[in-house]
Every structure is written in structure tokens, then in C-alpha cells.
Motif scaffolding. Sequence first.
Motif, PDB file in Angstrom:
ATOM      1  N   GLU A 122       0.837  -1.203   0.000  1.00  0.00           N
ATOM      2  CA  GLU A 122       0.000   0.000   0.000  1.00  0.00           C
ATOM      3  C   GLU A 122       0.866   1.245   0.000  1.00  0.00           C
ATOM      4  O   GLU A 122       1.878   1.313   0.693  1.00  0.00           O
ATOM      5  CB  GLU A 122      -0.908  -0.017   1.230  1.00  0.00           C
ATOM      6  CG  GLU A 122      -1.881   1.139   1.325  1.00  0.00           C
ATOM      7  CD  GLU A 122      -2.904   0.939   2.431  1.00  0.00           C
ATOM      8  OE1 GLU A 122      -3.523   1.941   2.843  1.00  0.00           O
ATOM      9  OE2 GLU A 122      -3.081  -0.216   2.895  1.00  0.00           O
ATOM     10  N   GLN A 123       0.448   2.228  -0.793  1.00  0.00           N
ATOM     11  CA  GLN A 123       1.108   3.531  -0.824  1.00  0.00           C
ATOM     12  C   GLN A 123       0.059   4.633  -0.824  1.00  0.00           C
ATOM     13  O   GLN A 123      -0.884   4.598  -1.624  1.00  0.00           O
ATOM     14  CB  GLN A 123       1.991   3.702  -2.079  1.00  0.00           C
ATOM     15  CG  GLN A 123       3.178   2.790  -2.154  1.00  0.00           C
ATOM     16  CD  GLN A 123       2.905   1.454  -2.824  1.00  0.00           C
ATOM     17  OE1 GLN A 123       3.757   0.597  -2.853  1.00  0.00           O
ATOM     18  NE2 GLN A 123       1.719   1.272  -3.394  1.00  0.00           N
ATOM     19  N   ARG A 124       0.221   5.592   0.059  1.00  0.00           N
ATOM     20  CA  ARG A 124      -0.666   6.755   0.112  1.00  0.00           C
ATOM     21  C   ARG A 124       0.210   7.994  -0.013  1.00  0.00           C
ATOM     22  O   ARG A 124       0.940   8.334   0.914  1.00  0.00           O
ATOM     23  CB  ARG A 124      -1.475   6.762   1.406  1.00  0.00           C
ATOM     24  CG  ARG A 124      -2.484   5.623   1.492  1.00  0.00           C
ATOM     25  CD  ARG A 124      -3.161   5.553   2.845  1.00  0.00           C
ATOM     26  NE  ARG A 124      -4.183   4.507   2.848  1.00  0.00           N
ATOM     27  CZ  ARG A 124      -5.474   4.708   2.610  1.00  0.00           C
ATOM     28  NH1 ARG A 124      -5.904   5.946   2.374  1.00  0.00           N
ATOM     29  NH2 ARG A 124      -6.327   3.714   2.621  1.00  0.00           N
ATOM     30  N   VAL A 125       0.120   8.650  -1.156  1.00  0.00           N
ATOM     31  CA  VAL A 125       1.016   9.756  -1.491  1.00  0.00           C
ATOM     32  C   VAL A 125       0.277  11.081  -1.319  1.00  0.00           C
ATOM     33  O   VAL A 125      -0.875  11.222  -1.745  1.00  0.00           O
ATOM     34  CB  VAL A 125       1.523   9.618  -2.945  1.00  0.00           C
ATOM     35  CG1 VAL A 125       2.556  10.687  -3.259  1.00  0.00           C
ATOM     36  CG2 VAL A 125       2.109   8.226  -3.177  1.00  0.00           C
ATOM     37  N   TYR A 126       0.954  12.039  -0.711  1.00  0.00           N
ATOM     38  CA  TYR A 126       0.365  13.366  -0.516  1.00  0.00           C
ATOM     39  C   TYR A 126       1.395  14.419  -0.906  1.00  0.00           C
ATOM     40  O   TYR A 126       2.522  14.414  -0.401  1.00  0.00           O
ATOM     41  CB  TYR A 126      -0.073  13.543   0.937  1.00  0.00           C
ATOM     42  CG  TYR A 126      -0.561  14.929   1.300  1.00  0.00           C
ATOM     43  CD1 TYR A 126      -1.358  15.680   0.445  1.00  0.00           C
ATOM     44  CD2 TYR A 126      -0.241  15.489   2.537  1.00  0.00           C
ATOM     45  CE1 TYR A 126      -1.815  16.935   0.796  1.00  0.00           C
ATOM     46  CE2 TYR A 126      -0.700  16.749   2.905  1.00  0.00           C
ATOM     47  CZ  TYR A 126      -1.484  17.469   2.026  1.00  0.00           C
ATOM     48  OH  TYR A 126      -1.932  18.725   2.377  1.00  0.00           O
ATOM     49  N   VAL A 127       0.994  15.330  -1.798  1.00  0.00           N
ATOM     50  CA  VAL A 127       1.838  16.461  -2.190  1.00  0.00           C
ATOM     51  C   VAL A 127       1.079  17.739  -1.876  1.00  0.00           C
ATOM     52  O   VAL A 127      -0.025  17.955  -2.386  1.00  0.00           O
ATOM     53  CB  VAL A 127       2.202  16.420  -3.688  1.00  0.00           C
ATOM     54  CG1 VAL A 127       3.103  17.595  -4.036  1.00  0.00           C
ATOM     55  CG2 VAL A 127       2.895  15.111  -4.043  1.00  0.00           C
TER      56      VAL A 127
END
Length: 385
Positions: free
Chosen positions: A239-244
Motif C-alpha cells: 500500500e502507498q498513500r502519497v500526498y503532495v
Amino acid sequence: MSTYTETEPTFLAPVQTRSERFKSFEHADFAEVTGFEAEWKLTPVDRVRTLIDGELDGSPYPVLYPEVAGTTVEWIDRTDTRIGSAGQPEERAAANAWTAFEKALHIGVQGEVADALTVTRAQLGDTPRAAHVLITAAAQSRALVVLDSRGPAAVTENVEIILDEGADLTVVSLQEWDDDALHLSSQFARVGKDARLKHIVVSLGGAVVRVNPSTHLAGEGSEAELLGVYFADAHQHLEQRVYVHHDAPHSRSRVTYKGALNGDGARTVWVGDVLIGPRATGTDSYEQNRNLVLSEGTRADSIPNLEIETGDIVGAGHASATGRFDDEHLFYLQARGIPEDEARRLVVLGFLSEIVQRIGEPALEARLLEALVAELEGARTVAAS
């Protein structure tokens, strides 16, 4: 004479923007995780419950690294003023790690560093553990840092990455854990004026691996390239949860994650959040996720999100796609005399190697391509049986 007083009902409004999520350094400040929360509903919570709520060993652990000019690797006290300056936990497991860790592993970069620095963690053991890593890049510095994780593990951690003005830093978070390892990692980056971060997540091993990179483009002209590659086998959850968060004028971001799934119960989750704040005029942003399904019984969740709070931007967009093996590519290669098994291997490697080849370190790229070949060979063996 009686007086009637109407009590207005109380409504709990959902969080309307990504930046408004609750944050705290304390585990007890977060409500218990039920598995229905937005940030947990796609995660196998019961398999990582001990990392969310359990008692954790927060002591320093063995690390291996070469002596590289321009870099330092040291344990620092949790009271160091730099700790906490890149980000703050937004969920209970990260706060559990923050509450429990005793010392942080500090990786410092100064000046132009010619050689890659690889810090290897291979002896964490099976005891549930808390960890904290701080990576700092001084002004105008340039380096490639690899956080190489392997062996047995049950670890929840926070990783902070701080880039001062004009720094150019590549960070590779490599997960090649043993098959039964558990790993939850919240990674926070703060990118200063005219600084550039390339952040690469490579997840191949582990039973449950959840890496959440969060990047704050805080300085004018800051830039982030967030890349990821993953290969999920049977009953493996990646799982990957990316926030920019674009929070300064003329910032730029590119997010590209690619993954493959093979085997019954293979599961991947990718959630991409981009927030362009009201001060981030001139922003240029794009995010995408691509998944390649190689067998029946797999599931890939891919959720891109984009919030824009200013109309004065260069551009912003997102894309997501999940599909099966491309038979046209396979036919093209077979028509040129390449056997079917080899053709499949070439197509999958071509799909995934785009990310690996952007690391910029030939030795590491070659090693990861070999690891992907091994994954494909394993997939072929399972299919044949």
C-alpha cells in the motif's frame, strides 16, 4: 406558562480538504482504529493491529553503512530540535511510533556527495518496534540516500526528510523484507526554496507493507518527483498513500507509481492526494498510477485526488489505470521469434523498469532489475504449478 427550547442537532462534518486532517504526536490523541476510517478502510487492520496499538521497542537497532565523504550517520536524542519539523502524524500507527521511539537515526548530507549512501536495516527482528529516521540535506547539497530494509521485521516508523535552500536530494525507500514482515512507514518531506527532492518507493517483500510519503513544497521554486514501483505476490498487501502539498509559488511536482500483481490474494492500494494551496500560484503538478494484473484473484485499488485552491496555475492533472497483460505487445514479440514466456517477461520488465531506471545509480538499478526478474520467475513457477 412553559417555555419550549429547541436544541439544535450536532453534526460531525467530514474533513473537506487533505490539509485539515487531525495531527498529533501522541498515540492517545487518536481514536481507536475500527477499519472503517478513510485512511484505514483499504488496509488489513487486524494483521497490523500490534503496530497500531501494541507496546513497541523504541531502542536503537543495528544499521550498516559505508563511510561516504560528505555524509554522517548517527543516533540522536528525540529532543533534538530538528525532529518534528518535517511533519506530524496523521494516524494512530505513526503516532504510536512517535510516542515510543527513544532515539532517531540521523542521516546528514553536506555539499556535493559523489557516491550513494546506502543505510541497511537487516536485523530488526520479529519484536514489534518503533523507529524514527531523520534525513537532512544542507543548502546547495546534492546526494543519493538509500534506506535499504530487509530481513525480519514488525516495525512502524516515521521518516523525516528536510531539504534546505537549493538542495538536490534523492531518497530511495527500499522494502525487500522477509515474506512475513510487517511495515508501516509515514514519510514526511519538507522542501525549501529552489530545492529538489526525488523520492522513490520500491516495495517487493513483506506480508503487509504500507508506505505513506507526504511532501510539503514549502519554498518558492521547490520541486518534487515522487516515484514508486511494487510487485505483489499471493496474499501480499502493498500500500502507498502519497500526498503532495503545494504551499509556495512556482512549485512543481510529478508523481508516477507503477505496480504488478500476481497470485491469489495479491493486493495493492495506491491513494494519491495533491493539494494546491491558495499561495501556490504558478504550480505545475501531475500524478499517475498504473497497475498491471498478471493473474486471477488479485485486486488493485487506485484513487487519485486533486484539490485546487487557486486559479493561477500552470497546470494540474491526474490519471489512473489498471489492466491485464497487453496481448498485442505479446503478439508483436512472438511474431519476431521470441518465446511466449520470454515475451511476457520482457513486457512486464519494460513496464516496471521505467521507474527503476530513474534512480540514477547504475549498481542499484541493476540489483533491482534482478529482483524484479526473480519476482517474475517466481510468478511463472506458481502459474506452472
